[in-house]
Design a protein around this motif. Structure first.
Motif: not given
Length: 409
Positions: A50-61, A91-98, A103-104
């Motif tokens: 999740a933190e990698a997504i945040a980091g990589l997206s900052k420069g792009y956006f 609400f959703f406790t499945f690993p994929l939803w988590i 990530t969102m």
């Protein structure tokens, strides 16, 4: 305060409500994930991803915001994503939803960071950057006091009722998004470039960035490599016998000090200079980390976390103010987004290195190494052409930003 414009107030309240939402969940996130079957390893993978997504997206956006000459849509959409991710996780406790919801949340942070800080920069002059960024940081961090405090009180009356907190956390998050509707696009924003933006925007911007920006960011990134997660500080307190409630209490205390001193630190920086204030903060960091190696009781830890709040107030907003003072207005989001993204990667490396040193050599070694490197970085900044940097800050204005961007100072 005349220096704090309407837009700065709006952005500050948005950050306050968002941080209440996010920090309400911070102390209970590991507990909640364990309760729904996540292992420690999986929690680590989730947070790292999740933190990698945040980091990589900052420069792009950030680059995208500069290209479009727009800030507000990125701010609004970024805060909306983070707000709606909270109830999904409860609400959703499945690993994929988590993974999806977490990530969102972090992607929302990546989308809004550069554009939001560029808006703040547009609302200030070089002589008021410290005050504006310090005020915003103060309001933002106040949310980190209110959020965990509410979570502690709630769990006291409703133990282990974690999922409800995720729905409650959505309320201040959505409130932040609604407040963002009051923002108006700054008419001074101009189209900077027609280049295509992509996830390699770090390298694209870095290639053309002013020399002073590169020198500043290199120093900050070296420091970032030893500025590991605050979790290690809390683990140290826990290892010395403090109870869970005391550890969380210290975390809240740190954020309170951070919030209270961010504005005074910003005002002081406008008077004595942004760079001297940053250097002071780095020396305080070194003292805190050196002191952590010898801390033994609650008084020691509260004293060190008090100073840690001073360090944070003297560096976080100040570094962004410095960046916006040495880059053209049309590049503000790219400059901040690139730094924030690279710094996120440095922080990820720092936490991994910190964990390895802690495991193989013990916590004292980890804290000593961080203290020594931060002192070295402080001296690097002391020797970093102070006279030229002051001239650059004083000469900067939107009207001559293109000249300064090419000056190489």
């Amino acid at each position: 305060m005349k220096k704090i414009t309407k837009a700065v107030w709006i952005l500050s309240f948005i950050s306050l409500f968002t941080d209440v939402s996010s920090e309400m969940l911070y102390p209970i996130m590991p507990l909640y994930l364990k309760s729904i079957g996540f292992s420690v390893v999986l929690i680590g993978v989730l947070e790292g991803f999740a933190e990698a997504i945040a980091g990589l997206s900052k420069g792009y956006f950030g680059k995208l915001s500069d290209q479009n000459g727009k800030r507000v849509p990125y701010v609004q959409f970024g805060y909306l994503l983070s707000a709606v991710s909270k109830p999904i996780m409860g609400f959703f406790t499945f690993p994929l939803w988590i993974f999806l919801s977490r990530t969102m949340d972090r992607l929302g942070k990546g989308i809004r960071t550069g554009a939001r800080d560029a808006l703040l920069s547009d609302e200030a002059t070089p002589e008021t950057k410290g005050t504006v960024f310090g005020f915003h940081r103060s309001m933002d961090t106040l949310g980190a006091v209110i959020g965990p405090t509410f979570a502690l009180v709630f769990l006291y009356f409703y133990p282990e009722n974690y999922s409800v907190l995720f729905f409650i956390a959505a309320i201040p998050g959505l409130s932040a998004f609604l407040i963002s509707g009051l923002l108006k696009e700054n008419k001074k924003a101009k189209l900077a470039t027609q280049e295509k933006s992509n996830f390699l925007s770090y390298f694209i911007y870095w290639k053309n960035a002013p020399i002073s920006y590169k020198k500043l960011v290199i120093g900050l990134l070296f420091f970032g490599l030893v500025n590991s997660s605050d979790l290690f500080l809390l683990l140290m307190a826990k290892s010395k016998g403090l109870e869970d409630s005391q550890v969380i209490g210290i975390y809240i205390f740190y954020n309170l000090i951070y919030a209270l001193f961010s504005l005074p630190a910003g005002v002081l920086a406008d008077k004595i200079g942004l760079k001297p204030t940053l250097i002071f903060g780095l020396f305080v960091f070194a003292f805190v980390y050196g002191g952590m190696a010898f801390a033994e009781n609650k008084i020691h830890f509260y004293s060190l976390f008090f100073l840690y709040g001073i360090y944070a107030a003297s560096t976080e907003g100040i570094s962004k103010a410095l960046i916006t003072n040495i880059t053209p207005t049309t590049d503000s989001a790219s400059a901040i987004g690139t730094f924030a993204g690279l710094n996120s990667i440095a922080a990820l490396i720092a936490s991994n290195l910190g964990g390895l040193i802690w495991f193989y050599s013990g916590p004292k070694s980890m804290f000593f190494i961080s203290a020594v490197v931060s002192v070295a970085v402080s001296f690097y900044f002391i020797r970093l052409s102070l006279k030229k940097l002051k001239e650059f800050e004083g000469a900067y204005s939107p009207s001559n930003s293109s000249k300064i961007g090419q000056s190489g100072l």
